[in-house]
Design a protein around this motif. Structure first.
Motif, PDB file in Angstrom:
ATOM      1  N   SER A 254       0.852  -1.177   0.000  1.00  0.00           N
ATOM      2  CA  SER A 254       0.000   0.000   0.000  1.00  0.00           C
ATOM      3  C   SER A 254       0.897   1.240   0.000  1.00  0.00           C
ATOM      4  O   SER A 254       2.105   1.161   0.223  1.00  0.00           O
ATOM      5  CB  SER A 254      -0.890   0.007   1.240  1.00  0.00           C
ATOM      6  OG  SER A 254      -0.118   0.289   2.398  1.00  0.00           O
ATOM      7  N   LEU A 255       0.287   2.381  -0.240  1.00  0.00           N
ATOM      8  CA  LEU A 255       1.052   3.627  -0.318  1.00  0.00           C
ATOM      9  C   LEU A 255       1.798   3.920   0.977  1.00  0.00           C
ATOM     10  O   LEU A 255       2.950   4.359   0.963  1.00  0.00           O
ATOM     11  CB  LEU A 255       0.101   4.777  -0.670  1.00  0.00           C
ATOM     12  CG  LEU A 255       0.735   6.069  -1.138  1.00  0.00           C
ATOM     13  CD1 LEU A 255       1.641   5.817  -2.330  1.00  0.00           C
ATOM     14  CD2 LEU A 255      -0.337   7.073  -1.485  1.00  0.00           C
ATOM     15  N   TRP A 256       1.174   3.646   2.110  1.00  0.00           N
ATOM     16  CA  TRP A 256       1.817   3.943   3.396  1.00  0.00           C
ATOM     17  C   TRP A 256       2.893   2.922   3.727  1.00  0.00           C
ATOM     18  O   TRP A 256       3.893   3.250   4.344  1.00  0.00           O
ATOM     19  CB  TRP A 256       0.759   4.051   4.495  1.00  0.00           C
ATOM     20  CG  TRP A 256      -0.159   5.178   4.160  1.00  0.00           C
ATOM     21  CD1 TRP A 256      -1.476   5.095   3.817  1.00  0.00           C
ATOM     22  CD2 TRP A 256       0.183   6.561   4.045  1.00  0.00           C
ATOM     23  NE1 TRP A 256      -1.972   6.332   3.509  1.00  0.00           N
ATOM     24  CE2 TRP A 256      -0.981   7.259   3.651  1.00  0.00           C
ATOM     25  CE3 TRP A 256       1.351   7.289   4.233  1.00  0.00           C
ATOM     26  CZ2 TRP A 256      -0.994   8.633   3.437  1.00  0.00           C
ATOM     27  CZ3 TRP A 256       1.327   8.666   4.030  1.00  0.00           C
ATOM     28  CH2 TRP A 256       0.167   9.315   3.639  1.00  0.00           C
ATOM     29  N   GLN A 257       2.711   1.682   3.296  1.00  0.00           N
ATOM     30  CA  GLN A 257       3.775   0.697   3.463  1.00  0.00           C
ATOM     31  C   GLN A 257       4.973   1.073   2.583  1.00  0.00           C
ATOM     32  O   GLN A 257       6.117   0.933   3.002  1.00  0.00           O
ATOM     33  CB  GLN A 257       3.273  -0.700   3.094  1.00  0.00           C
ATOM     34  CG  GLN A 257       2.322  -1.298   4.100  1.00  0.00           C
ATOM     35  CD  GLN A 257       1.723  -2.607   3.596  1.00  0.00           C
ATOM     36  OE1 GLN A 257       1.401  -2.744   2.417  1.00  0.00           O
ATOM     37  NE2 GLN A 257       1.580  -3.565   4.503  1.00  0.00           N
ATOM     38  N   GLN A 258       4.686   1.553   1.378  1.00  0.00           N
ATOM     39  CA  GLN A 258       5.764   2.016   0.518  1.00  0.00           C
ATOM     40  C   GLN A 258       6.512   3.188   1.164  1.00  0.00           C
ATOM     41  O   GLN A 258       7.736   3.243   1.111  1.00  0.00           O
ATOM     42  CB  GLN A 258       5.229   2.458  -0.842  1.00  0.00           C
ATOM     43  CG  GLN A 258       4.867   1.337  -1.758  1.00  0.00           C
ATOM     44  CD  GLN A 258       4.401   1.846  -3.113  1.00  0.00           C
ATOM     45  OE1 GLN A 258       4.532   3.017  -3.440  1.00  0.00           O
ATOM     46  NE2 GLN A 258       3.855   0.945  -3.918  1.00  0.00           N
ATOM     47  N   SER A 259       5.767   4.097   1.769  1.00  0.00           N
ATOM     48  CA  SER A 259       6.407   5.236   2.436  1.00  0.00           C
ATOM     49  C   SER A 259       7.307   4.769   3.570  1.00  0.00           C
ATOM     50  O   SER A 259       8.398   5.324   3.774  1.00  0.00           O
ATOM     51  CB  SER A 259       5.353   6.208   2.982  1.00  0.00           C
ATOM     52  OG  SER A 259       4.693   6.850   1.923  1.00  0.00           O
ATOM     53  N   GLY A 260       6.869   3.770   4.300  1.00  0.00           N
ATOM     54  CA  GLY A 260       7.719   3.214   5.357  1.00  0.00           C
ATOM     55  C   GLY A 260       8.987   2.601   4.798  1.00  0.00           C
ATOM     56  O   GLY A 260      10.086   2.792   5.345  1.00  0.00           O
ATOM     57  N   MET A 261       8.861   1.891   3.699  1.00  0.00           N
ATOM     58  CA  MET A 261      10.050   1.307   3.058  1.00  0.00           C
ATOM     59  C   MET A 261      10.944   2.393   2.476  1.00  0.00           C
ATOM     60  O   MET A 261      12.168   2.269   2.501  1.00  0.00           O
ATOM     61  CB  MET A 261       9.634   0.314   1.976  1.00  0.00           C
ATOM     62  CG  MET A 261       9.104  -0.990   2.517  1.00  0.00           C
ATOM     63  SD  MET A 261      10.287  -1.853   3.579  1.00  0.00           S
ATOM     64  CE  MET A 261      11.587  -2.232   2.430  1.00  0.00           C
TER      65      MET A 261
END
Length: 156
Positions: A93-100
């Motif tokens: 998801s977009l927020w998981q991508q941001s965390g990565m």
């Protein structure tokens, strides 16, 4: 046409990375070049990879007046990580991508900081990781803008 669009996005990122800012804002400047490299290496891993990261890194070393190879090394590390993880990142998801993105640009910052410490100019505070946070917060915007550009110009 495709390589022109990619090159143009890197040139814009380099300009954004070099725009003069007040001293108190410099600590939080997003890693524009790293964000663009991350996007293109996830979107087009067959075109943008470690060699492109090395070339762009040397260009940034020259533009910033950094030790030759500092940005090349840290951007190559970032490109390697993104090439290893691009299939997973695409389904996050977009927020998981941001965390990565936070973790990956943090590693980019650590590699760059390591070279600066060897040179004797490293930061004495963990604030050097602040650009990783601002970059992660800007990732959704960068992703949408570059995705729109890629689709508009049919870069594949």
């Amino acid at each position: 046409m495709g390589y022109g669009v990619i090159l143009g996005s890197f040139l814009l990122a380099a300009v954004l990375a070099l725009i003069p800012m007040p001293q108190w804002l410099l600590w939080g400047r997003p890693e524009w070049v790293a964000l663009v490299l991350l996007y293109w290496s996830i979107a087009l891993p067959h075109k943008i990879g470690i060699f492109a990261a090395l070339v762009i890194g040397v260009m940034m070393d020259v533009l910033e007046g950094a030790v030759l190879g500092q940005n090349a090394f840290s951007l190559a590390v970032l490109a390697l990580l993104s090439l290893l993880l691009y299939q997973r990142l695409r389904v996050f998801s977009l927020w998981q991508q941001s965390g990565m993105v936070f973790v990956m640009i943090g590693m980019h910052q650590l590699a760059s900081q390591w070279v600066q410490t060897l040179e004797g100019t490293g930061a004495r505070t963990p604030l050097f990781l602040l650009p990783a946070l601002t970059s992660a917060l800007l990732w959704p915007v960068v992703l949408q803008v570059l995705r729109g550009v890629r689709r508009h110009y049919r870069v594949s």
